[in-house]
Design a protein around this motif. Structure first.
Motif, short mmCIF file in Angstrom:
data_model
loop_
_atom_site.label_atom_id
_atom_site.label_comp_id
_atom_site.label_asym_id
_atom_site.label_seq_id
_atom_site.Cartn_x
_atom_site.Cartn_y
_atom_site.Cartn_z
N ALA A 155 -2.83 -1.50 -7.78
CA ALA A 155 -3.27 -0.52 -6.78
C ALA A 155 -4.60 -0.94 -6.15
CB ALA A 155 -3.40 0.86 -7.42
N ASP A 212 -2.65 -2.75 -2.83
CA ASP A 212 -2.13 -1.62 -2.05
C ASP A 212 -3.15 -1.14 -1.02
OD1 ASP A 212 -0.92 0.60 -1.01
OD2 ASP A 212 -0.68 1.66 -2.91
N SER A 272 -3.85 2.56 -0.65
CA SER A 272 -4.38 3.31 -1.78
C SER A 272 -5.86 3.62 -1.58
CB SER A 272 -4.21 2.50 -3.07
OG SER A 272 -4.93 3.11 -4.13
#
Length: 358
Positions: free
Chosen positions: A99, A103, A106
């Motif tokens: 994450a 990502d 995120s």
């Protein structure tokens, strides 16, 4: 046990602890460069999607050289950035690591920071000269990765907080934007903050201003890709020269502290703000005393400030507020620019969010 150096007692235990900290910092600095490479070459993304892999498998998936990848993985595992299974000899990313490192949607994504660090490190020789001879380094003269990294680093925070808590914390601003208001984003960079607001408030119009032409070009492309270019206009302009639209909201995202003329920027904002409008000023988290910055956040922001923020203002002959400017120092600039009200509206662990009104 203790020894004496130049007549001063040296505590061996404290000495060893300090040397351990220095060696840790050596490793962190070197590993940051390798994390940048991992971002650029897609090594983290490949790890996240492939599951446990050997160095040879990761090299094959990313079209990179296995010998370099093997050494990179050792460093990353030692850094705690990837996990290693000694029984299988394979590496992987835990969900938390994935994450933060892969990502981009995120709120905990930190990948952009490695671009910032790389770019600021490349400025060291210029900053060293400024230490000795004065002057500074203009924002636009930095390594281009600074502009990429700044967008990627700040965008997750803006996406998480800007429309959810920062704008609602201002006086009547959210209702105006929902109904249809006018917003100026000063120092907009690649336009992430502008576009986030435009997506959240489809009835409003937005203007983004930045003195860096290349950033404005990128911002225009971003607006087209996001489908908001019919309501968003990006223009090359200094903060003291933004167009007069009688804005309901004028925003300064993480930029007032490194301007050459923050008072002039605030003065122009006071001139083009609607009578009942608000100015949103987002600044890095910092203390009101020097020692309040002696923590990991203060360490990071003061380092970035020395290499970039303070340097830009110094290059322009400005007051060099810097990224760890006190709330009082920011208030002084804002009130000198023509505002009568200034308050801290809200905050996050990384930001102070101020509101100024006429």
């Amino acid at each position: 046990m203790s020894t004496a150096v130049q007549g001063r007692e040296i505590n061996e235990e404290k000495m060893n602890a300090f040397l351990g900290k220095v060696v840790g910092d050596f490793g962190a600095a070197l590993s940051s460069s390798l994390a940048y490479i991992g971002q650029k070459l897609g090594l983290y993304k490949a790890l996240a999607s492939a599951g446990p892999v050997t160095s040879a498998q990761l090299a094959e998936k990313t079209s990179t050289n296995e010998r370099y990848v093997r050494e990179w993985l050792v460093n990353q595992a030692a850094s705690g950035y990837v996990d290693y299974d000694k029984d299988t000899g394979r590496y992987s990313l835990a969900p938390e690591q994935a994450a933060a490192l892969t990502d981009v949607s995120s709120p905990v994504y930190v990948g952009g920071g490695f671009f910032v660090v790389k770019a600021m490190t490349n400025a060291v020789s210029r900053i060293e000269d400024a230490f000795k001879n004065g002057g500074g380094l203009l924002w636009g003269d930095n390594d281009p990765d600074l502009f990429v990294g700044t967008e990627r680093f700040f965008r997750p925070g803006y996406a998480a907080h800007l429309t959810a808590s920062w704008i609602p914390s201002l006086t009547g601003v959210e209702d105006k934007l929902k109904a249809g208001g006018k917003v100026a984003d000063v120092g907009c960079g690649h336009g992430s903050s502008t576009i986030i607001m435009a997506q959240a408030y489809p009835n409003s119009r937005f203007w983004g201003f930045d003195s860096h032409p290349k950033s404005i070009e990128t911002a225009r492309e971003r607006a087209k890709d996001a489908g908001v270019s019919d309501r968003v206009t990006f223009e090359v302009a200094n903060a003291s020269d933004i167009a007069d639209k009688q804005y309901d909201l004028i925003a300064f995202f993480d930029c007032l502290h490194d301007m050459g003329d923050p008072v002039g920027a605030c003065k122009r904002a006071s001139e083009v703000l609607a009578p009942d409008g608000s100015v949103l000023i987002v600044e890095p988290m910092a203390g009101d005393t020097v020692e309040e910055n002696f923590n990991i956040i203060g360490r990071t922001f003061s380092g970035a400030s020395t290499l970039c923020c303070t340097a830009n203002s110094m290059a322009l002959g400005g007051p060099a507020l810097g990224a760890v400017a006190t709330e009082g120092a920011i208030r002084e600039q804002v009130l000198a620019g023509g505002f009568s009200q200034f308050r801290r509206a809200t905050e996050t662990p990384f930001n102070r969010i101020f509101e100024a009104r006429l």
